[in-house]
Every structure is written in structure tokens, then in C-alpha cells.
Design an enzyme around this catalytic site. Structure first.
Site, PDB file in Angstrom:
ATOM      1  N   GLU A  45       0.844  -1.197   0.000  1.00 28.60           N
ATOM      2  CA  GLU A  45       0.000   0.000   0.000  1.00 28.60           C
ATOM      3  C   GLU A  45       0.887   1.258   0.000  1.00 28.60           C
ATOM      4  O   GLU A  45       1.863   1.351   0.750  1.00 28.60           O
ATOM      5  CB  GLU A  45      -0.868  -0.046   1.264  1.00 28.60           C
ATOM      6  CG  GLU A  45      -1.781   1.130   1.478  1.00 28.60           C
ATOM      7  CD  GLU A  45      -2.591   0.988   2.765  1.00 28.60           C
ATOM      8  OE1 GLU A  45      -3.571   1.728   2.922  1.00 28.60           O
ATOM      9  OE2 GLU A  45      -2.234   0.125   3.606  1.00 28.60           O
ATOM     10  N   LYS A 114      -9.187   2.509  -2.173  1.00 29.73           N
ATOM     11  CA  LYS A 114      -9.464   1.863  -0.894  1.00 29.73           C
ATOM     12  C   LYS A 114     -10.839   2.290  -0.385  1.00 29.73           C
ATOM     13  O   LYS A 114     -11.240   3.449  -0.531  1.00 29.73           O
ATOM     14  CB  LYS A 114      -8.375   2.243   0.116  1.00 29.73           C
ATOM     15  CG  LYS A 114      -8.436   1.521   1.454  1.00 29.73           C
ATOM     16  CD  LYS A 114      -7.205   1.858   2.277  1.00 29.73           C
ATOM     17  CE  LYS A 114      -7.182   1.123   3.609  1.00 29.73           C
ATOM     18  NZ  LYS A 114      -5.933   1.401   4.373  1.00 29.73           N
ATOM     19  N   CYS A 167      -5.470  -3.242   2.385  1.00 26.65           N
ATOM     20  CA  CYS A 167      -5.224  -3.270   3.822  1.00 26.65           C
ATOM     21  C   CYS A 167      -6.477  -3.414   4.690  1.00 26.65           C
ATOM     22  O   CYS A 167      -7.027  -4.504   4.809  1.00 26.65           O
ATOM     23  CB  CYS A 167      -4.435  -2.038   4.234  1.00 26.65           C
ATOM     24  SG  CYS A 167      -3.591  -2.248   5.837  1.00 26.65           S
TER      25      CYS A 167
END
Length: 660
Positions: A45, A114, A167
Site C-alpha cells: 500500500e 481503498k 489493507c
């Protein structure tokens, strides 16, 4: 990709220069060049800037440098025939998003933002980034072309359908990867920056492996390492690749080997897409929520990789039913024993208390295991062991060692035992049938004379199926006449039809029906070491190391057992390997040969032995389904079962020719 549907994935945790996209770009390209044989290369990330830039994410110069380096990275990918996935911040609609950029053949082919931004404890992402839910655009203008943008993107590379999440997305009650899998993804990539704290790595591993199992996918996870800023946190560089609930490979991390993470790590594994696709095909629930839970159709971006020939990186267990780690094997044996005992206890509870539990005890592996299960079940249920009636029924091929072990074991265990010599009965059956075993006229012979002629037979004249079947059926007749018969045949014998129909094939309940032959020996050894004292332990260990034989063919003149099962049908280790991958993964004959070439068997087998045993297995598996169509009740203990009422429903007259 190779022709056997293995996708090679590398997860990379490169060293990061915080807030320096130029040096990070160079590191990304340098590490990608170390993965030339991989199909997919995954980076962490925000690896183009570093995850720990903080308020620098609001600096125009940092974001501009990222946009300058992205086409440079893409150009380095040209003609590599690889999918690279990197993390970077992107300004879209005047909002900043934490994104994953997918790069193939020199172009950015998709951007995934995300969704879930952690803003608790040490995390503060919502200060700088927006969630994908606030995004309206479905494409992003980059380097003169429009790039698909959104969380509804899947990347198709041959048979691999890849979904991406970032994540914290994984740590949510319903991760985006769950929706990706419902939409058809069989591989999930996660770009992460997970700091290391005590105990967090175990939880992280559980999340990755369980999500791979729950979504019926492979799951690759790449995380930032200790070169991120350590102002308040240390990032562990923990990278993993899981498949269907099992971790295939993982990197060193801070907490296990910090020194190995400093210069960056590359972790690579071959993902078995064939097995994943087979499981998704047979587990209909894996896709049942598609219409309910996937709000909009996904967009699929297709790439194509030419087939390649390359050495397989992974090894397959030569004994897939037997855990290779000692503590796991011990736990497996304990669990199987508990399942067998619970199953038998339930069945005994349905029977009259005075009804004997009859077991044919030969001194071999399977009957020994059934006897031990019966003894421990009686102990569990506070029943007298004397209720167990062990019948030793020596025949024309019974060896002294097995008979002695059977008698000694029953005596030491305190069960009721009787010995019935079946030779006279079998001889009378031959006379009634007007049958001459091995060409010997038995009309005027007594048992001793017949036994002598049998022992004098030439080596080339020691095969007579009727001779064997009469003995097996005689034993079953005697067992059935004495009580409730506990079967002893194992799953491997059922797969091969290595039993006499309505002989040892039949019982009133079979506790061994779900246990493969390769596990039986370990179960006996486990029980010997943990549940019984000497001299019972010594008897059990002697039984465990004895050659496998039905002892139905004549002894030699010296009184030795002539018949060895594995010399006739091939090694059980190979048969169990083929059984597992045929039933559990739907492997073709060609794939079974390929997997066998990459299996770590207990000993080396020539290709001729593998091919011969495979042909034997396939023909016997198909031609003996009629025996499995009418087997007794018994418990499933593992992921493979051949019960016609449970897992395996196959026509008894299916043709093997189309499979060979």
C-alpha cells in the site's frame, strides 16, 4: 502461466524512501526485475510514496512526483507479460484516494481505490484520504488514455480472475474481497501497510488464510516493511500467499527476522487455479449470494499470457491425508479417534445391551484399529470390554506372527475372544461347489493333506480368486452369526474394491470407512504411544510395521506369508495420493501424473511404477463402484469420503475408458 493452470505470484516488500517517489519507483522496478518468472507481482500500500507521509500527502509536489513516476514504472513493465500492482495516492475529483494501480504490458489498465479507512488508535487515514464510496467517476484520465476506475474491477489473466482490496478492507465484517469472489474472482490481491505489535501477526495470518478459505480463492498479501517511518510505529514487512485456507508461503518479518527484512523481501508461490476452480464449481454456496449481495455488475479487464513451461515451485505432499508436522499429525490422530469413538458410541446406544460387538481380528492394521476404537468406546460409555467379541479365524494363508499378535492383543485388552479354524468349512464349500482350487482335487483330501499340497504349489500357480473369496465370505458368515458386526475395511480398500463382495466388504457398522490406509498406521502408533501401556504398545508397534497382506493365499513350504498387497496392486502411498486428488480436486489422469512428479513421497518411485499404479487405480476405482454403492454406515472423518449417501455419488457402470 503454465499449461497446468498454475499462476505464479510474487509479493514484494521493497525498501521505502519516505516521501521520495523517484527512489521508490526505482526500487519497484528493481524488485520487479527479480520476479521475471512470475505472472503477478504485488507491492504494498502506498509504496510509491511510503505509507507514513502524514500531512505531506497534502503537498502538491509529492502527488505530482507520483504522476511523473507512474508512466516510468509502466514503461518498465512493457513486454514483460506480467501484471504489476502498486500502491499510490491519486487526486481525483479534487479528493485524495489511497489507490492500487494495475499495470500490464506497459499500460495502467485499472485503478482500485481503498474503501475502508482506519481512523482509530495509531491510524489516521481519514485525515488525508476519502473512501471509494465518495467517488463518482468510473475512469481516470492518465497519460492520454482513460483508465477504468473503481472497486468493481476484476482483472482476467487467462483462467485467473483477480480482485484487489487494500489493507483495512480485509479487516472489515464484509471485506470487498467477499464481493469480488461472488462476482467471480478466484485470486485476491491485498496491498497493505500493517504495523507490527505483539500478537498481531498471528491474527493477520488467520485473516488472510480464513478469507482465502471463505471466499474459495487464493489470497496474496504484501505489506510495508521497517524502512517506513518509525516515528511512532514499526511496520513488519509481513507478506503472505494463501490458497483455500492454507498459507503457501510467507516472508520473514519484524518479530521473527528483522535483519532479513531491511533490504526488502520477495516471496513467491505457485497458485493452483485448477483446484480453486474445482472447489468453486462443486461448492455452489460460494456463488449463491451473487444476485443478492453484488449490487452492480463488475467490469472485467482482460489480459492474456502465453503458456509457458517452467519448473513448479511448490511440492505436493506425497501423503495428503497425513500431516507432515509431528504436532499436527498427533492432533489429527486424536481427532480421528474421537470421531470414530463418538460415531460408534451413538450406534451402540441403539442396540440391546446384551448384543455382542463382533470383530474379525486378524492381527493386521485395519482390524487392529477397529478393535482399539471399540475398546476405547466401551471405556468411554462405561461398558464392559467383554462385550467385544473378537473372532480370530485362521485360514490357509494365515501367518504365525499375525495370529500371535491378534491373540495376544485381545488377551491384553481384556475382550472376549474365540478362535475358529475356517479351513474345514472352506474345504467343505469347495466340495459342495465341485471346485478344485489351484487345480487340486479336494474330494478325498482332509485339511492337513490339502494344506500340504497348497504349500507345495509352484510360485506361478498361487492365484485363485474363488479360493480367496470363499475364505472371506466364510469369515463374514461366522461374524454375522455371533453379533453386531463392526467392519474393519478402510477407505483405500473401498476405493480400490480390495474386498470380497458380501465378504469383508459387508458389516453392520464400519468405523474405518473414512480412514485412508496411509493414515491407519499412524493412528495405531498414536494410540500405542498415548493411550496404552506396555506390553500392548509393543504388540501394536509390531502390527504397525508388518507388511500389508489379506493372508488369503497359501503359505510357503516354510510357513511364510506369500501374499503382499502392495506387490499386487502397487504402493498404497500412490493410491491414496491419486484418490485424494481425483476426488478432492477433480484432477485428470494427466494432471495426476504431473502432480505425482512434484510430490514428496516417502521414497522414490520410477515413472513406470507411477504410471502402472495410476492405471491400476483408475480401473479398479471405476469397476468397483458397485461395491461402494452398498457399503455399511460409517463416519466421515476427513475431506474425502466415498459414502454413496454422503460425498461420492457415482454410477456403478460408468466407463473408465473416457478418463484413460
Amino acid at each position: 502461466m503454465d499449461a497446468w493452470d498454475f499462476l505464479r505470484v510474487s509479493v514484494v516488500s521493497p525498501p521505502v524512501s519516505v516521501a521520495d517517489p523517484i527512489r521508490n519507483s526505482e526500487a519497484i522496478v528493481r524488485f520487479a526485475s527479480q520476479c521475471e518468472s512470475s505472472d503477478v507481482v504485488l507491492f504494498p500500500e502506498l509504496c510509491l510514496t511510503g505509507y507514513t507521509c502524514g500531512d505531506l500527502f497534502a503537498q502538491e509536489q509529492l502527488l505530482d512526483r507520483c504522476l511523473e513516476q507512474l508512466p516510468i514504472i509502466a514503461n518498465a513493465n512493457r513486454d514483460r507479460h506480467q501484471l504489476w500492482v502498486i500502491g499510490l495516492p491519486l487526486l481525483i475529483e479534487n479528493q485524495l484516494f489511497n489507490c492500487a494501480a494495475a499495470i500490464f504490458n506497459g499500460q495502467v489498465i485499472g485503478i482500485v481505490p481503498k474503501t475502508f479507512l482506519p481512523t482509530y488508535q495509531e491510524f489516521y487515514e481519514a485525515r488525508w484520504f476519502q473512501s471509494s464510496t465518495s467517488l463518482h467517476q468510473r475512469s481516470y484520465r492518465f497519460d492520454g488514455y482513460d483508465v477504468p476506475l473503481g472497486t468493481d474491477l476484476l482483472f482476467k489473466i487467462n483462467d485467473a480472475i483477480i480482485g484487489i482490496e487494500i489493507c483495512e478492507d480485509l479487516w472489515m465484517p464484509i471485506p470487498p474481497s467477499s464481493l469480488h469472489s461472488l462476482a467471480g474472482a478466484n485470486v485476491i490481491l491485498n496491498l497493505s501497510a500493517s504495523n507490527e505489535t505483539i500478537g498481531k501477526a498471528d491474527w493477520r495470518m488467520q485473516l488472510v488464510s480464513s478469507q482465502a478459505g471463505r471466499t474459495v480463492t487464493a489470497y496474496a498479501y504484501a505489506s510495508a516493511g521497517p524502512s517506513e517511518s518509525t516515528t511512532d510505529l514499526v511496520f513488519g514487512g509481513h507478506c503472505m500467499i494463501a490458497e483455500l485456507g492454507t498459507i503457501l508461503a510467507q516472508s520473514p518479518r519484524v518479530g521473527t527476522d528483522w535483519a532479513a527484512t531491511k533490504a526488502g523481501t520477495v516471496t513467491t508461490a505457485d497458485i493452483d487455479l485448477h483446484r480453486i476452480m474445482h472447489d468453486r464449481q462443486v461448492m455452489q454456496t460460494a456463488l449463491q449470494g451473487t444476485n443478492t449481495h453484488v449490487p452492480v455488475p463488475y467490469r472485467q479487464i482482460e489480459c492474456w499470457l502465453s503458456m509457458t513451461t517452467r519448473p513448479l515451485l511448490r511440492k505436493y505432499s506425497g501423503q495428503p491425508f497425513v500431516p507432515q508436522v509431528e504436532i499436527e499429525l498427533s492432533n489429527r490422530c486424536r481427532e480421528v479417534s474421537q470421531i470414530q469413538r463418538a460415531a460408534l458410541a451413538k450406534r451402540l446406544g441403539q442396540l440391546p445391551s446384551q448384543l455382542p460387538l463382533a470383530i474379525g481380528v486378524s492381527g493386521g492394521l485395519d482390524s487392529t484399529l477397529a478393535l482399539l476404537v471399540a475398546v476405547e468406546t466401551c471405556d468411554d460409555c462405561e461398558m464392559e470390554r467383554k462385550r467385544i467379541l473378537g473372532l480370530t479365524m485362521p485360514g490357509f494363508g494365515t501367518g504365525k506372527q499375525s495370529r500371535s499378535n491378534a491373540l495376544s492383543l485381545m488377551e491384553q485388552l481384556g475382550v472376549t475372544s474365540i478362535t475358529i479354524d475356517i479351513r474345514e468349512t472352506c474345504l467343505q464349500v469347495f466340495r459342495s461347489m465341485n471346485y478344485s482350487p489351484f487345480g487340486i482335487d479336494v474330494s478325498k483330501l482332509d485339511v492337513n493333506e490339502f494344506q500340504k499340497q497348497l504349500e507345495a504349489l509352484d510360485v506361478g500357480n498361487r492365484s485363485d480368486l474363488t479360493f480367496e473369496n470363499v475364505q472371506a465370505r466364510t469369515r463374514t458368515l461366522l461374524l454375522m452369526s455371533h453379533g453386531f458386526v463392526l467392519g474393519t475395511g478402510d477407505m483405500s480398500e473401498s476405493a480400490l474394491g480390495w474386498s470380497t463382495y458380501n465378504g469383508d466388504h459387508m458389516s453392520m457398522y464400519n468405523v474405518n470407512c473414512g480412514v485412508p490406509k496411509t493414515l491407519v498406521k499412524f493412528l495405531i502408533e498414536h494410540l500405542a504411544q498415548h493411550d496404552f501401556d506396555a506390553p500392548i504398545r509393543e504388540i501394536l508397534m509390531d502390527i504397525a510395521k508388518a507388511p500389508i497382506s489379506p493372508e488369503l493365499l497359501p503359505l510357503t513350504a516354510e510357513g511364510h506369508v506369500h501374499q503382499a498387497t502392495e506387490e499386487t496392486i502397487g504402493p498404497y502411498e500412490l493410491h491414496d495420493f491419486f484418490l485424494y486428488h481425483l476426488v478432492r480436486t477433480g484432477a485428470s489422469v494427466e494432471r495426476l501424473r504431473f502432480l505425482a512428479a512434484h510430490a514428496d513421497f516417502s521414497r522414490d518411485y520410477s515413472q513406470a511404477i507411477i504410471d502402472q499404479t495410476l492405471a491400476t487405480f483408475m480401473r479398479r476405482f471405476f469397476t468397483n463402484q458397485f461395491k461402494r454403492s452398498c457399503v455399511p454406515d460409517g463416519p466421515k472423518v476427513g475431506s474425502v469420503s466415498l459414502s454413496p449417501r454422503g460425498d461420492w455419488r457415482m454410477p456403478s457402470d460408468a466407463s473408465v475408458d473416457g478418463f484413460l
